[in-house]
Design a protein around this motif. Structure first.
Motif, mmCIF file in Angstrom:
data_model
loop_
_atom_site.group_PDB
_atom_site.id
_atom_site.type_symbol
_atom_site.label_atom_id
_atom_site.label_comp_id
_atom_site.label_asym_id
_atom_site.label_seq_id
_atom_site.Cartn_x
_atom_site.Cartn_y
_atom_site.Cartn_z
ATOM 1 N N MET A 1 0.845 -1.197 0.000
ATOM 2 C CA MET A 1 0.000 0.000 0.000
ATOM 3 C C MET A 1 0.881 1.247 0.000
ATOM 4 N N ALA A 2 0.445 2.285 -0.697
ATOM 5 C CA ALA A 2 1.164 3.556 -0.687
ATOM 6 C C ALA A 2 1.297 4.065 0.744
ATOM 7 N N ALA A 3 2.396 4.727 1.005
ATOM 8 C CA ALA A 3 2.689 5.203 2.358
ATOM 9 C C ALA A 3 2.543 6.724 2.439
ATOM 10 N N LEU A 4 2.322 7.215 3.651
ATOM 11 C CA LEU A 4 2.259 8.653 3.908
ATOM 12 C C LEU A 4 3.608 9.102 4.475
ATOM 13 N N ASP A 5 4.654 8.979 3.664
ATOM 14 C CA ASP A 5 6.015 9.191 4.159
ATOM 15 C C ASP A 5 6.298 10.625 4.563
ATOM 16 N N THR A 6 5.645 11.596 3.918
ATOM 17 C CA THR A 6 5.925 12.994 4.245
ATOM 18 C C THR A 6 4.957 13.550 5.289
ATOM 19 N N TRP A 7 4.157 12.677 5.882
ATOM 20 C CA TRP A 7 3.300 13.060 7.000
ATOM 21 C C TRP A 7 3.988 12.628 8.295
ATOM 22 N N ARG A 8 4.190 13.574 9.195
ATOM 23 C CA ARG A 8 4.816 13.236 10.472
ATOM 24 C C ARG A 8 3.864 12.389 11.316
ATOM 25 N N ASP A 9 4.425 11.478 12.073
ATOM 26 C CA ASP A 9 3.616 10.709 13.014
ATOM 27 C C ASP A 9 2.982 11.655 14.029
ATOM 28 N N GLY A 10 1.727 11.468 14.288
ATOM 29 C CA GLY A 10 1.015 12.335 15.216
ATOM 30 C C GLY A 10 -0.478 12.187 15.043
ATOM 31 N N ALA A 11 -1.222 13.079 15.664
ATOM 32 C CA ALA A 11 -2.680 12.960 15.699
ATOM 33 C C ALA A 11 -3.305 13.059 14.303
#
Length: 299
Positions: A1-11
């Motif tokens: 599955m495509a990843a949200l690599d440029t989204w920081r972990d968080g809420a």
């Protein structure tokens, strides 16, 4: 599955992932419809909309050919390179004053009337081939937000169908939404002018058809999809009704708001988004901070 690599972990990232997991488990694929505003949500909208740059160049050409047009504020602003006038008029529209917007719409209707739709598309493509953002110094084709494009891929990999629902011109966006976002022209819902069929061709007119903004957005989305979206992403007061329409569904839904708060990498402003930010707080909509939630903005 495509990843949200440029989204920081968080809420914010967790809210997106949790929603998608619930949607995959509970919503049939044909009902996994996501709608995205374009200006300020998928690509930059400051110091002026990209389409306004395209329009201003045309208005300046017309003003140079016909000096009497200088009495019209839109043509006068175009001739002097005053993009601020156009930006202020749109901001006033989002705050309830349509006087400047009416002038802009009139100019838009006259600027390209009489062109075959393919001629208009060719002009749009030529503009994007050559034009760069005035302050970011990036080609406009490279002004799409990387995290949002990643989100489009993430949703597609989870069985979603993505649409653009923008107040921007439908026929301005369609030539470039495929290369930039991977969204084909038939999934672009935008403002439009009337067309006439002449000798085997569709020709643009000076008749307004739809301004796909505010309460018209959900109407146009329904007219195109026949479904209530379960995800909507926007950034301005013009997206309120689209977000409300999405959030009012019975099953899983996500109303996502992009907040421009990164002056170093993009822009920092709330003008034209004051009411939607208040509603996001009141209704617990998900707000993505460019500064805090995105590791980078552009490729």
């Amino acid at each position: 599955m495509a990843a949200l690599d440029t989204w920081r972990d968080g809420a914010t990232k967790s809210a997106i992932v949790d929603f998608v997991e619930h949607a995959v488990a509970e919503v049939a694929p044909e009902d996994r419809v996501a709608v995205f505003d374009n200006d300020g949500t998928l690509w930059v909208e400051k110091p002026a909309y990209i389409q306004l740059d395209f329009l201003v160049r045309r208005l300046a050409e017309q003003a140079a050919a016909d000096p009497t047009l200088a009495d019209n504020p839109a043509y006068a602003a175009a001739a002097s390179g005053n993009l601020t006038w156009f930006g202020d008029a749109v901001t006033q529209h989002y705050n309830g004053d349509d006087s400047g917007l009416k002038i802009i719409v009139g100019a838009i209707l006259s600027a390209y009337a009489g062109l075959k739709v393919q001629e208009h598309a060719d002009r749009v493509k030529a503009f994007f081939d050559a034009a760069t953002h005035p302050t970011l110094k990036r080609p406009y084709m490279a002004c799409g937000y990387t995290p949002m494009i990643e989100l489009l891929r993430y949703l597609e990999a989870s069985g979603f169908t993505n649409y653009i629902a923008s107040g921007g011109g439908r026929d301005f966006m369609r030539p470039v939404t495929g290369p930039i976002y991977g969204i084909p022209p038939e999934r672009v819902v935008g403002s439009s002018v009337g067309l006439d069929f002449v000798d085997g061709h569709l020709v643009t007119t000076n008749r307004p058809e739809f301004l796909a903004d505010g309460p018209v957005k959900p109407v146009r989305i329904w007219g195109r999809t026949g479904r209530r979206p379960i995800l909507a992403a926007g950034n301005s007061n013009g997206d309120i009704e689209m977000l409300q329409f999405t959030a009012a569904g019975a099953g899983p839904s996500l109303a996502l708001l992009v907040r421009h708060d990164d002056a170093e990498r993009e822009f920092d402003y709330t003008a034209g988004a004051e009411r939607v930010l208040e509603l996001a707080d009141a209704h617990n909509w998900t707000v993505a901070s460019m500064r805090d939630d995105w590791t980078r903005i552009f490729d």
